[in-house]
Write a protein that holds these residues in place. Structure first.
Motif, PDB file in Angstrom:
ATOM      1  N   VAL A   1       0.823  -1.206   0.000  1.00 33.64           N
ATOM      2  CA  VAL A   1       0.000   0.000   0.000  1.00 33.64           C
ATOM      3  C   VAL A   1       0.857   1.256   0.000  1.00 33.64           C
ATOM      4  N   TYR A   2       1.966   1.253   0.736  1.00 38.42           N
ATOM      5  CA  TYR A   2       2.840   2.428   0.761  1.00 38.42           C
ATOM      6  C   TYR A   2       3.645   2.566  -0.532  1.00 38.42           C
ATOM      7  N   ALA A   3       3.991   1.433  -1.145  1.00 39.31           N
ATOM      8  CA  ALA A   3       4.697   1.497  -2.429  1.00 39.31           C
ATOM      9  C   ALA A   3       3.826   2.141  -3.493  1.00 39.31           C
ATOM     10  N   PHE A   4       2.541   1.765  -3.530  1.00 40.65           N
ATOM     11  CA  PHE A   4       1.624   2.336  -4.517  1.00 40.65           C
ATOM     12  C   PHE A   4       1.299   3.791  -4.225  1.00 40.65           C
ATOM     13  N   MET A   5       1.307   4.187  -2.959  1.00 47.71           N
ATOM     14  CA  MET A   5       0.977   5.565  -2.608  1.00 47.71           C
ATOM     15  C   MET A   5       2.021   6.555  -3.107  1.00 47.71           C
ATOM     16  N   ASN A   6       3.241   6.104  -3.279  1.00 45.25           N
ATOM     17  CA  ASN A   6       4.326   7.040  -3.584  1.00 45.25           C
ATOM     18  C   ASN A   6       4.975   6.855  -4.953  1.00 45.25           C
ATOM     19  N   ASN A   7       4.563   5.831  -5.682  1.00 37.84           N
ATOM     20  CA  ASN A   7       5.273   5.524  -6.925  1.00 37.84           C
ATOM     21  C   ASN A   7       4.335   5.120  -8.056  1.00 37.84           C
ATOM     22  N   VAL A   8       4.855   5.234  -9.271  1.00 37.33           N
ATOM     23  CA  VAL A   8       4.300   4.485 -10.388  1.00 37.33           C
ATOM     24  C   VAL A   8       4.936   3.104 -10.278  1.00 37.33           C
ATOM     25  N   VAL A   9       4.132   2.079 -10.034  1.00 38.48           N
ATOM     26  CA  VAL A   9       4.666   0.730  -9.851  1.00 38.48           C
ATOM     27  C   VAL A   9       4.663   0.018 -11.195  1.00 38.48           C
ATOM     28  N   VAL A  10       5.866  -0.326 -11.663  1.00 35.64           N
ATOM     29  CA  VAL A  10       6.029  -0.970 -12.971  1.00 35.64           C
ATOM     30  C   VAL A  10       6.461  -2.416 -12.759  1.00 35.64           C
ATOM     31  N   THR A  11       5.770  -3.326 -13.425  1.00 39.02           N
ATOM     32  CA  THR A  11       6.108  -4.743 -13.350  1.00 39.02           C
ATOM     33  C   THR A  11       6.174  -5.290 -14.759  1.00 39.02           C
ATOM     34  N   SER A  12       7.154  -6.135 -15.041  1.00 44.30           N
ATOM     35  CA  SER A  12       7.309  -6.659 -16.398  1.00 44.30           C
ATOM     36  C   SER A  12       7.578  -8.160 -16.384  1.00 44.30           C
ATOM     37  N   LYS A  13       7.154  -8.795 -17.452  1.00 37.75           N
ATOM     38  CA  LYS A  13       7.447 -10.209 -17.674  1.00 37.75           C
ATOM     39  C   LYS A  13       7.257 -10.477 -19.162  1.00 37.75           C
ATOM     40  N   LYS A  14       8.280 -11.045 -19.788  1.00 39.75           N
ATOM     41  CA  LYS A  14       8.231 -11.337 -21.219  1.00 39.75           C
ATOM     42  C   LYS A  14       7.863 -10.066 -21.993  1.00 39.75           C
ATOM     43  N   ASN A  15       6.717 -10.087 -22.695  1.00 39.93           N
ATOM     44  CA  ASN A  15       6.325  -8.963 -23.550  1.00 39.93           C
ATOM     45  C   ASN A  15       5.295  -8.040 -22.913  1.00 39.93           C
TER      46      ASN A  15
END
Length: 255
Positions: free
Chosen positions: A91-105
């Motif tokens: 919850v705190y990570a999302f409050m302060n950042n654009v959360v980027v996650t990647s896998k393959k394409n």
């Protein structure tokens, strides 16, 4: 001649990297503006609209399909939450950042709406490079059961992508979600037939409890803790059972 050609290729690559990094820098700046004006109700709408235009401009550039934001960007958190299981961390990570996650394409970009209080809503944007090398920008459609989930992890099995989400509606509770997508005719679509009940998983518990949503790549088994709700209090009981779902023949089934 070969050396000259190699230098040209390197120069073009570095130029594209600089241009793309510039786009991500602009996105980082737009997120900073959102944080600075989270309590400024007069400017919030214009700041949020600016952010949406920046993320759309960034993710519709085909070049950015092959690149991730630099770790040096202060307000973009890239691929650092895949092992997270504690709600408070997420919850705190999302409050302060654009959360980027990647896998393959596939890449997901998730943000908190920053509405204040314990109730959180999220928006997520997908960037997908299909089998025709086309870059697709997809503002993720929201559904009733997971409209306030931000995505922090992706798993990939064959041509299926599994998106792990987290959110909280407040009231002392939190939830984890799991959505499944696949490529079909060059498009990325939700594979509703892959869910046990044709509905994406919505797993709720008290904030003091843990769903512990995990994945074993060797067995293709997803597991989580399921709590029984106490109808008198509206909260969840202390005891739980571990549910295991195996992905086989394009479908999640309980084992």
């Amino acid at each position: 001649m070969k050396t000259k050609f190699l230098y040209i290729i390197i120069f073009i690559g570095l130029k594209n990297y600089a241009q793309n990094n510039g786009l991500f820098k602009e996105l980082n700046k737009a997120q900073l503006l959102r944080l600075e004006h989270r309590s400024d109700w007069e400017k919030r709408d214009s700041v949020d609209n600016h952010f949406i235009s920046v993320i759309k401009k960034t993710l519709t550039k085909p070049e950015t399909c092959n690149q991730l934001p630099s770790d040096s960007l202060s307000y973009i958190l890239t691929n650092r939450l895949q092992k997270a299981v504690i709600g408070r961390t997420l919850v705190y990570a999302f409050m302060n950042n654009v959360v980027v996650t990647s896998k393959k394409n596939l890449k997901t970009f998730s943000i908190d709406h920053l509405g204040g209080g314990s109730y959180h809503t999220y928006s997520s944007y997908l960037q997908f490079k299909n089998s025709n090398d086309q870059c697709l920008f997809i503002p993720l459609e929201k559904t009733q059961e997971n409209e306030s989930s931000g995505f922090y992890r992706i798993e990939h099995i064959n041509h299926f992508y599994f998106l792990f989400g987290f959110g909280t509606y407040g009231g002392g509770k939190q939830h984890f979600t799991l959505r499944i997508f696949k490529e079909k005719n060059g498009q990325l679509i939700e594979s509703k037939e892959s869910y046990p009940n044709h509905t994406s998983l919505f797993l709720e518990c008290n904030r003091s409890q843990q769903i512990n949503l995990t994945f074993d790549s060797s067995t293709k088994i997803f597991s989580y803790n399921k709590y029984e709700q106490d109808l008198e209090t509206g909260f969840y009981k202390r005891d739980y059972k571990v549910v295991k779902l195996q992905f086989k023949a394009g479908k999640l089934s309980e084992i």
